[in-house]
Design an enzyme around this catalytic site. Structure first.
Site, PDB file in Angstrom:
ATOM      1  N   GLY A   1       0.878  -1.071  -0.171  1.00 58.41           N
ATOM      2  CA  GLY A   1      -0.160   0.068   0.193  1.00 58.41           C
ATOM      3  C   GLY A   1       0.977   1.196   0.053  1.00 58.41           C
ATOM      4  O   GLY A   1       2.117   1.091   0.219  1.00 58.41           O
TER       5      GLY A   1
ATOM      6  N   LYS B   1     -10.164   6.393  10.439  1.00 61.58           N
ATOM      7  CA  LYS B   1     -10.918   6.227   9.369  1.00 61.58           C
ATOM      8  C   LYS B   1     -11.123   4.925   9.126  1.00 61.58           C
ATOM      9  O   LYS B   1     -10.032   4.118   9.402  1.00 61.58           O
ATOM     10  CB  LYS B   1     -10.367   7.519   8.453  1.00 61.58           C
ATOM     11  CG  LYS B   1      -9.051   7.297   7.877  1.00 61.58           C
ATOM     12  CD  LYS B   1      -8.636   8.214   6.844  1.00 61.58           C
ATOM     13  CE  LYS B   1      -7.075   8.171   6.640  1.00 61.58           C
ATOM     14  NZ  LYS B   1      -6.592   9.272   5.598  1.00 61.58           N
TER      15      LYS B   1
ATOM     16  N   ALA C   1       4.411   7.428   3.079  1.00 64.91           N
ATOM     17  CA  ALA C   1       5.201   6.172   3.057  1.00 64.91           C
ATOM     18  C   ALA C   1       4.694   5.181   2.151  1.00 64.91           C
ATOM     19  O   ALA C   1       3.422   5.197   1.625  1.00 64.91           O
ATOM     20  CB  ALA C   1       5.790   5.755   4.445  1.00 64.91           C
ATOM     21  N   LYS C   2       5.698   4.250   1.803  1.00 65.27           N
ATOM     22  CA  LYS C   2       5.353   3.058   0.894  1.00 65.27           C
ATOM     23  C   LYS C   2       5.688   1.914   1.889  1.00 65.27           C
ATOM     24  O   LYS C   2       6.330   1.720   2.571  1.00 65.27           O
ATOM     25  CB  LYS C   2       6.112   2.719  -0.348  1.00 65.27           C
ATOM     26  CG  LYS C   2       5.778   3.711  -1.254  1.00 65.27           C
ATOM     27  CD  LYS C   2       6.570   3.416  -2.593  1.00 65.27           C
ATOM     28  CE  LYS C   2       6.158   4.350  -3.834  1.00 65.27           C
ATOM     29  NZ  LYS C   2       7.063   4.262  -4.926  1.00 65.27           N
ATOM     30  N   VAL C   3       4.513   0.884   1.957  1.00 65.72           N
ATOM     31  CA  VAL C   3       4.385  -0.286   2.620  1.00 65.72           C
ATOM     32  C   VAL C   3       4.546  -1.618   1.849  1.00 65.72           C
ATOM     33  O   VAL C   3       3.820  -1.627   0.963  1.00 65.72           O
ATOM     34  CB  VAL C   3       3.024  -0.448   3.456  1.00 65.72           C
ATOM     35  CG1 VAL C   3       3.118  -1.535   4.545  1.00 65.72           C
ATOM     36  CG2 VAL C   3       3.021   1.075   4.322  1.00 65.72           C
TER      37      VAL C   3
ATOM     38  N   THR D   1      -8.964  13.801   8.285  1.00 67.50           N
ATOM     39  CA  THR D   1      -9.381  13.613   6.992  1.00 67.50           C
ATOM     40  C   THR D   1     -10.882  14.291   7.081  1.00 67.50           C
ATOM     41  O   THR D   1     -11.311  14.169   7.851  1.00 67.50           O
ATOM     42  CB  THR D   1      -9.377  11.941   6.631  1.00 67.50           C
ATOM     43  OG1 THR D   1      -8.138  11.557   7.012  1.00 67.50           O
ATOM     44  CG2 THR D   1      -9.882  11.970   5.293  1.00 67.50           C
TER      45      THR D   1
ATOM     46  N   LYS E   1       7.259  -0.451   6.490  1.00 65.91           N
ATOM     47  CA  LYS E   1       6.885   0.858   5.865  1.00 65.91           C
ATOM     48  C   LYS E   1       8.086   1.693   5.914  1.00 65.91           C
ATOM     49  O   LYS E   1       8.649   1.724   6.705  1.00 65.91           O
ATOM     50  CB  LYS E   1       5.715   1.629   7.146  1.00 65.91           C
ATOM     51  CG  LYS E   1       5.260   2.778   6.815  1.00 65.91           C
ATOM     52  CD  LYS E   1       4.431   3.156   7.682  1.00 65.91           C
ATOM     53  CE  LYS E   1       3.567   4.536   7.328  1.00 65.91           C
ATOM     54  NZ  LYS E   1       2.504   4.706   8.139  1.00 65.91           N
TER      55      LYS E   1
ATOM     56  N   ASP F   1      -1.571   3.192  11.504  1.00 66.39           N
ATOM     57  CA  ASP F   1      -1.250   4.441  10.953  1.00 66.39           C
ATOM     58  C   ASP F   1      -1.430   5.501  11.989  1.00 66.39           C
ATOM     59  O   ASP F   1      -2.387   6.192  12.298  1.00 66.39           O
ATOM     60  CB  ASP F   1      -1.910   5.197   9.759  1.00 66.39           C
ATOM     61  CG  ASP F   1      -1.383   6.062   8.879  1.00 66.39           C
ATOM     62  OD1 ASP F   1      -0.769   6.754   9.719  1.00 66.39           O
ATOM     63  OD2 ASP F   1      -2.079   6.377   8.036  1.00 66.39           O
TER      64      ASP F   1
ATOM     65  N   GLY G   1       0.704   5.161   1.304  1.00 68.60           N
ATOM     66  CA  GLY G   1       0.173   6.255   2.108  1.00 68.60           C
ATOM     67  C   GLY G   1       0.539   7.570   1.695  1.00 68.60           C
ATOM     68  O   GLY G   1       1.308   7.748   0.917  1.00 68.60           O
ATOM     69  N   ALA G   2       0.167   8.408   2.673  1.00 71.32           N
ATOM     70  CA  ALA G   2       0.440  10.020   2.262  1.00 71.32           C
ATOM     71  C   ALA G   2       1.905  10.036   2.624  1.00 71.32           C
ATOM     72  O   ALA G   2       2.639  11.082   1.937  1.00 71.32           O
ATOM     73  CB  ALA G   2      -0.270  10.918   3.254  1.00 71.32           C
TER      74      ALA G   2
ATOM     75  N   ASP H   1      -6.715  10.426  13.627  1.00 74.58           N
ATOM     76  CA  ASP H   1      -6.951  10.197  12.039  1.00 74.58           C
ATOM     77  C   ASP H   1      -7.520   8.739  11.801  1.00 74.58           C
ATOM     78  O   ASP H   1      -7.423   8.400  11.064  1.00 74.58           O
ATOM     79  CB  ASP H   1      -5.762  10.424  11.133  1.00 74.58           C
ATOM     80  CG  ASP H   1      -6.126  10.698   9.727  1.00 74.58           C
ATOM     81  OD1 ASP H   1      -7.133  11.143   9.376  1.00 74.58           O
ATOM     82  OD2 ASP H   1      -5.239  10.180   8.856  1.00 74.58           O
TER      83      ASP H   1
HETATM   84  P1  ADP Z   1       0.331   6.436   5.819  1.00 71.43           P
HETATM   85  O1  ADP Z   1       1.049   6.740   7.178  1.00 71.43           O
HETATM   86  O2  ADP Z   1       1.409   6.947   4.981  1.00 71.43           O
HETATM   87  O3  ADP Z   1      -0.943   7.002   5.254  1.00 71.43           O
HETATM   88  P2  ADP Z   1      -0.067   3.756   6.251  1.00 71.43           P
HETATM   89  O4  ADP Z   1       0.402   3.223   7.555  1.00 71.43           O
HETATM   90  O5  ADP Z   1      -1.658   4.220   6.261  1.00 71.43           O
HETATM   91  O6  ADP Z   1       0.658   4.976   5.434  1.00 71.43           O
HETATM   92  O7  ADP Z   1      -0.025   2.423   4.985  1.00 71.43           O
HETATM   93  C1  ADP Z   1      -0.517   2.747   3.771  1.00 71.43           C
HETATM   94  C2  ADP Z   1      -1.256   1.349   3.250  1.00 71.43           C
HETATM   95  O8  ADP Z   1      -0.124   0.387   3.290  1.00 71.43           O
HETATM   96  C3  ADP Z   1      -2.320   0.906   4.187  1.00 71.43           C
HETATM   97  O9  ADP Z   1      -3.423   1.808   3.776  1.00 71.43           O
HETATM   98  C4  ADP Z   1      -2.411  -0.282   3.917  1.00 71.43           C
HETATM   99  O10 ADP Z   1      -3.065  -0.624   2.685  1.00 71.43           O
HETATM  100  C5  ADP Z   1      -1.131  -0.779   3.608  1.00 71.43           C
HETATM  101  N1  ADP Z   1      -0.556  -1.118   4.937  1.00 71.43           N
HETATM  102  C6  ADP Z   1       0.080  -0.532   6.151  1.00 71.43           C
HETATM  103  N2  ADP Z   1       0.356  -1.053   7.112  1.00 71.43           N
HETATM  104  C7  ADP Z   1       0.194  -2.258   6.834  1.00 71.43           C
HETATM  105  C8  ADP Z   1       0.430  -3.589   7.598  1.00 71.43           C
HETATM  106  N3  ADP Z   1       0.856  -3.562   8.800  1.00 71.43           N
HETATM  107  N4  ADP Z   1       0.010  -4.604   7.051  1.00 71.43           N
HETATM  108  C9  ADP Z   1      -0.508  -4.891   5.743  1.00 71.43           C
HETATM  109  N5  ADP Z   1      -0.899  -3.710   5.034  1.00 71.43           N
HETATM  110  C10 ADP Z   1      -0.240  -2.352   5.612  1.00 71.43           C
HETATM  111 MG    MG Z   2      -2.636   5.988   6.369  1.00 72.58          MG
END
Ligand code: ADP
Ligand code: MG
Length: 437
Positions: free
Chosen positions: A35, A153, A40-42, A191, A57, A169, A37-38, A151
């Site tokens: 995934g 949601k 980082a990449k996961v 959000t 992350k 997050d 996010g705003a 945050d």
């Molecule tokens: P940001 O802080 O940049 O918004 P997130 O922590 O929300 O980033 O992560 C972005 C996306 O990555 C999530 O919406 C989810 O789809 C995926 N993701 C994040 N953490 C995990 C995790 N522990 N296991 C599986 N997928 C994850």
């Molecule tokens: Mg997020």
């Protein structure tokens, strides 16, 4: 010769030319993108030693160099390390290379609850109740420790393989230190569709009440299949939020309508609290005393790690244990992590999977070969070797701090005798094939 992958003193993944691109710091094999996010990449990843699957992350250096985000990351680390709850995504460890910082997180395999609702539409009330129980258990746990998400949601609620919620997050969370003298938070966050009216009023707000408003929006979306406050025009949407203008669909039971109205109460003073939610009839339906008590057991686990390691010396003297990445981040001065990621020429820090003894032997061999005087020094949790010219001037000092899991932080400080030139001014330690331990 050490085991394969150990040839480079820099450790696999940092600068070794032999390390496969998808091996992170010799510890994790990186897989597909999970995934974005705003901030980082996961990625999916596998621990090479234990075989355990994790989510990593990854924050880029350019983001880290930015003052605001450095703050943001430090805050996220500080908060995540204090949280241990089955309904909250666990942070296993934090790793850092020169250019990136990595959060190694518990892998949550079921995707986002958002995707589930987007594809299935609204959920039956019983399932909404189950998710809401889990959400309130996590939120209550955080609030009881003075930690607020801010945050909440659907996108930040992940589902595990048993279909249970894990809250993720915490990037926008706030710690109590951020509260001003008036006891209220002032950062504009969240959000738009989930934001509480008092945030729009910009008067300062109580973060617990703001989280519960977002829980109300989440509960509404689960049962309705759409947002309570929505409008293509952002100002119009904010107006609806501010006035608390929403309509519950007709299929929602009166008990649930009542609970939603208590959560989406525009007055934060009279809005329902976690303790009151635990007594709500819709919430309690099907819960016996024991189950309800287990949901409310917010404070059972002791703090896992103690806080405020501000300097390397403190970290080492506090206990005789290997440093972890929290400590490294801790001893990077203030909120500026650049010391960790881009050290000045006279001082460099990098991560290696070569043993301290292997590192020192290599430095000693090189020093002696060049006719220098070599001295060893040792301290609790840290050891070092210094190389001097015949006149006593320092050429280089190398210290090694043990990290958890076989990794070490190598700190190289060059003296004036080295800065002039020669291999001691450059990457003298990168001697693959030459005099390897
Ligand atoms: P940001 O802080 O940049 O918004 P997130 O922590 O929300 O980033 O992560 C972005 C996306 O990555 C999530 O919406 C989810 O789809 C995926 N993701 C994040 N953490 C995990 C995790 N522990 N296991 C599986 N997928 C994850
Ligand atoms: Mg997020």
């Amino acid at each position: 010769m050490p085991a394969s992958g150990d040839q480079s003193l820099l450790g696999t993944g940092t600068r070794s030319s032999v390390a496969p691109a998808n091996i992170l710091l010799g510890r994790y094999e990186l897989g597909r993108l999970l995934g974005c996010g705003a901030s980082a990449k996961v990625y999916l990843a596998r621990n090479l030693r234990s075989g355990q699957s994790v989510a990593i992350k990854c924050f880029r250096k350019v983001s880290i160099a930015n003052g605001g985000l450095a703050n943001h990351i430090k805050r996220e680390i500080c908060i995540l390390r204090r949280l241990r709850h089955p309904r909250i995504v666990r942070l296993h460890e934090v790793l850092a290379s020169r250019s990136k910082i990595y959060f190694v997180l518990e892998l949550v395999k079921g995707g986002e609850l958002f995707a589930c609702v987007a594809s299935r539409g609204r959920l039956p009330e019983n399932l909404c109740r189950r998710y809401f129980h889990q959400l309130i258990a996590a939120v209550g746990y955080c609030h009881s420790r003075g930690i607020f998400h801010r945050d909440l949601k659907l996108e930040n609620l992940l589902l595990d393989e048993n279909g249970e919620i894990k809250v993720s997050d915490f990037g926008l969370s706030a710690v109590p230190e951020q509260i001003r003298g008036d006891g209220l938070f002032h950062t504009l966050c969240g959000t738009p569709a989930y934001v509480a009216p008092e945030i729009l009023a910009k008067k300062g707000y109580r973060a617990a009440a703001v989280d519960l408003w977002s829980c109300g929006v989440i509960l509404f979306v689960l049962v309705a299949g759409y947002l309570p406050f929505n409008d293509p025009n952002l100002m119009a949407m904010y107006r609806k939020i501010y006035r608390g203008e929403y309509r519950c669909p007709k299929w929602v039971s009166p008990e649930l309508k009542f609970l939603i109205s208590r959560l989406l109460d525009t007055n934060p003073e009279s809005r329902i609290t976690v303790d009151e939610i635990l007594l709500d009839p819709w919430f309690r339906k099907g819960l016996d005393e024991e189950k309800c008590a287990s949901l409310a057991r917010f404070c059972e686990e002791p703090m896992a790690v103690e806080e405020n390691k501000t300097s390397m010396a403190e970290a080492i003297n506090a206990e005789d244990r290997p440093l972890n990445a929290f400590d490294i981040i801790g001893f990077s001065s203030g909120v500026d992590l650049s010391g960790l990621f881009g050290a000045p020429a006279e001082r460099e820090r990098f991560i290696s999977d070569v043993s301290p003894e292997g590192i020192f032997r290599r430095v000693e061999e090189s020093g002696r070969n060049d006719g220098f005087v070599v001295r060893r020094k040792g301290e609790k949790g840290c050891a070092g070797v210094t190389v001097h010219g015949q006149n006593g001037n320092l050429v280089v000092a190398v210290e090694v701090y043990r990290l958890a899991g076989g990794l070490n932080v190598v700190e190289v400080q060059r003296g004036r005798a080295a800065v002039g030139g020669g291999r001691w001014a450059g990457e003298f330690w990168n001697l693959e094939g030459e005099g390897s331990p």
